[in-house]
Design a protein around this motif. Structure first.
Motif, mmCIF file in Angstrom:
data_model
loop_
_atom_site.group_PDB
_atom_site.id
_atom_site.type_symbol
_atom_site.label_atom_id
_atom_site.label_comp_id
_atom_site.label_asym_id
_atom_site.label_seq_id
_atom_site.Cartn_x
_atom_site.Cartn_y
_atom_site.Cartn_z
ATOM 1 N N LYS A 1 0.834 -1.353 0.025
ATOM 2 C CA LYS A 1 0.029 -0.023 0.103
ATOM 3 C C LYS A 1 0.769 1.212 0.108
ATOM 4 O O LYS A 1 0.720 2.339 -0.710
ATOM 5 N N GLU B 1 2.059 1.798 -3.499
ATOM 6 C CA GLU B 1 1.198 2.116 -4.534
ATOM 7 C C GLU B 1 0.942 3.712 -4.139
ATOM 8 O O GLU B 1 0.799 4.325 -5.009
ATOM 9 N N THR B 2 0.855 4.192 -2.916
ATOM 10 C CA THR B 2 0.538 5.687 -2.658
ATOM 11 C C THR B 2 1.676 6.301 -3.115
ATOM 12 O O THR B 2 1.492 7.402 -3.897
ATOM 13 N N CYS C 1 -2.402 -1.944 -5.554
ATOM 14 C CA CYS C 1 -1.734 -2.829 -5.341
ATOM 15 C C CYS C 1 -2.540 -4.346 -4.957
ATOM 16 O O CYS C 1 -2.068 -5.394 -4.626
ATOM 17 N N ARG C 2 -3.957 -4.178 -5.109
ATOM 18 C CA ARG C 2 -4.845 -5.328 -4.776
ATOM 19 C C ARG C 2 -4.935 -6.447 -5.793
ATOM 20 O O ARG C 2 -4.393 -5.939 -6.960
#
Length: 567
Positions: free
Chosen positions: A242, A245-246, A263-264
């Motif tokens: 996460k 991703e951010t 990211c999922r």
């Protein structure tokens, strides 16, 4: 950048890895490992654009040299299965520059490691410039540093102490305080034939009680360092993903790039598309040499499937918006959903066929390799036995009868060895390789397992999509007013031939010579059975309609069977 990749793994001696070898590979440098006496030289490796070591403020300054940093890590870890470092491989956005990548990575390692007392070795690779496959290798230490620049322990001994009937665990530091509150360590005592853990005060009350061990009672694995425990948790992996991703999305937004990453997994995002598999360097190398790689071929098939499914899904969504009580719209929606289900059923049938083929090939290869191993073992054993008999024969001296018997045994063993060598040559011929190629065949066996897992996952995903379409189909069909059912069916019968032609054309364009019309017919029959519908009788098509259908779809059954036999 339209994809997200963050791979986290552990560099462990138990897996046969060395952190100095991993650091040398990532930095394309030459490093010496004092633990095993090996020098790891990757100076000829190309593509390392940037390399830097990041340290917490209280770490020794000389650890900026990665040789000294990872030597310190290797020296502090004593066991043969020690976990030495945590390695990350992250994909970098190809639209951004090297300076942007540096800033992103520096932010990530500070937030996720440096600020917690970990050291980090960061390297950026771009092996196929410019920007074809930019990625970064990050190595984090597994132990954090304390405020004095010393390695913290991963675990601490936890003594099970007792006060009255209450039992609680304490570390050595905690016990210094707790013993003033009446807590006592427990030791193994023997009284008579009985052995039991007791505190010294309890043992004094028992006559003839003797302590048999100096080691206090403790928990089996001790108490983990809280930071180390959090680092090894499953939740932490998602936190890393996460965070990365951010960082990517914020950096791309700052540069005005509309693309975003997630990211999922596909399942967590509710996507029905099949994810592609990792191809790797060797598969791409084979493709560049003109050799078809199984993984690349599988990815091409997945991408084609996803494209076809997206097109049909768009059609379904478009029609669903228009469906109310309009009979043509309802019929069109039902036929589109049915076409989608037939397409998925065709892919499911092909998937099962591929699974059976892979299982057959895997079992065949495994049997040959097992037989090859047994034959090789027998050759080794009989050769050793023959050498022993020859040595014994040389020491026989004047014992001619014994020497004659040994001659017979040696001759019999020689024949056995020659027969086994012939069997071994036959097995190698079946494997189509020499002795040095058997290892590659074993690797092929592992790749078959991986391909089989991928096919099973695809089957599960396709089955889920089909069930969703089926539920939607039944909901529309059951909602049709009784007085409109015959009219809807007549409309569907009119639409069916054109829909089948379009569906066959799409399948043929995708599969070409691998398209099988008998599989397509079987998919239609199975879907009609699942939906509890009577198949629509095929009408004799005009010449113009037949010209619209791919050539293979109009083959005679006899010719098709011959082609399958030849294949």
């Amino acid at each position: 950048m339209n994809y997200f990749h963050l791979e986290a793994k552990v560099v462990s001696r138990g897996a046969g890895r060395s952190v100095i070898a991993a650091a040398a590979y990532a930095s394309c440098s030459r490093l010496y490992n004092d633990y095993d006496g090996l020098t790891h030289d990757y100076t000829r490796k190309q593509g390392c654009l940037y390399s830097e070591v990041f340290l917490p403020q209280y770490a020794p300054a000389e650890w900026k040299d990665r040789q000294l940093l990872w030597e310190a890590v290797e020296s502090v870890e004593k066991t043969k299965d020690s976990r030495l470092a945590r390695e990350f491989v992250v994909a970098l956005p190809s639209e951004l520059s090297l300076d942007d990548w540096k800033n992103m990575l520096e932010r990530f390692v500070h937030e996720q490691g440096i600020d917690l007392g970990m050291c980090a070795d960061v390297n950026i690779h771009d092996p196929y410039p410019p920007g074809h496959n930019p990625h970064s290798h990050i190595l984090f230490t597994m132990r954090p540093l304390d405020e004095h620049g010393k390695w913290q322990a991963k675990t601490q001994k936890e003594y099970l102490c007792k006060r009255g009937s209450e039992e609680r665990g304490f570390t050595a530091d905690e016990f210094k305080v707790s013993k003033t509150q009446g807590w006592e360590k427990q030791y193994m005592y023997q009284f008579g034939e009985k052995k039991e853990y007791l505190t010294p005060s309890e043992a004094e009350k028992i006559e003839g009680c003797i302590r048999t061990s100096k080691t206090p009672k403790s928990t089996r694995y001790g108490r983990q360092n809280p930071l180390t425990e959090r680092w090894n948790s499953e939740e932490q992996i998602f936190a890393w993903r996460k965070s990365w991703e951010t960082i990517i999305n914020e950096e791309q937004a700052r540069h005005g790039i509309a693309d975003r990453v997630d990211c999922r997994s596909h399942a967590a995002r509710g996507l029905s598309e099949q994810p592609t598999v990792h191809e790797g360097y060797h598969a791409r190398k084979l493709e560049s040499m003109g050799i078809v790689s199984g993984r690349c071929e599988l990815n091409r098939q997945i991408k084609a499937d996803n494209k076809l499914l997206r097109e049909l899904k768009k059609q379904v969504q478009k029609l669903m918006k228009a469906v109310k009580e309009n009979i043509p719209a309802i019929a069109s929606a039902l036929e589109t959903l049915r076409d989608h289900m037939v397409l998925i059923q065709y892919q499911l049938i092909m998937n099962i066929s591929q699974q059976e083929a892979v299982v057959f090939q895997k079992n065949l290869l495994a049997d040959i390799l097992a037989e090859y191993k047994n034959v090789k073992s027998e050759i080794k054993a009989k050769t050793a036995e023959k050498k022993e008999l020859i040595a014994e024969q040389k020491n026989c001296g004047i014992h001619f009868i014994r020497a004659s018997k040994l001659d017979e045994q040696i001759a019999a063993l020689t024949e056995d060895i020659e027969e086994l060598k012939f069997q071994k040559a036959q097995l190698l011929a079946r494997l189509n390789c020499q002795d040095n190629g058997v290892a590659a065949k074993k690797q092929t066996l592992k790749e078959m397992d991986s391909a089989l897992d991928t096919l099973v996952q695809q089957h599960t995903l396709l089955s889920g999509q089909k069930e969703a379409d089926k539920a939607e189909f039944l909901e529309i069909r059951d909602g049709i007013a009784p007085e409109n059912k015959d009219a809807v069916m007549q409309e569907r019968e009119a639409l069916r031939p054109e829909g089948m032609v379009g569906l066959v054309r799409k399948l043929y364009e995708k599969h070409r010579d691998k398209y099988r019309y008998d599989t397509f017919d079987e998919a239609n029959r199975q879907i009609d059975a699942e939906l509890k519908e009577q198949p629509i009788q095929k009408k004799k098509r005009s010449i113009s309609e037949r010209l619209k259908t791919p050539k293979q779809e109009t083959m005679q059954p006899k010719k098709q069977k011959k082609k399958e036999y030849e294949r």
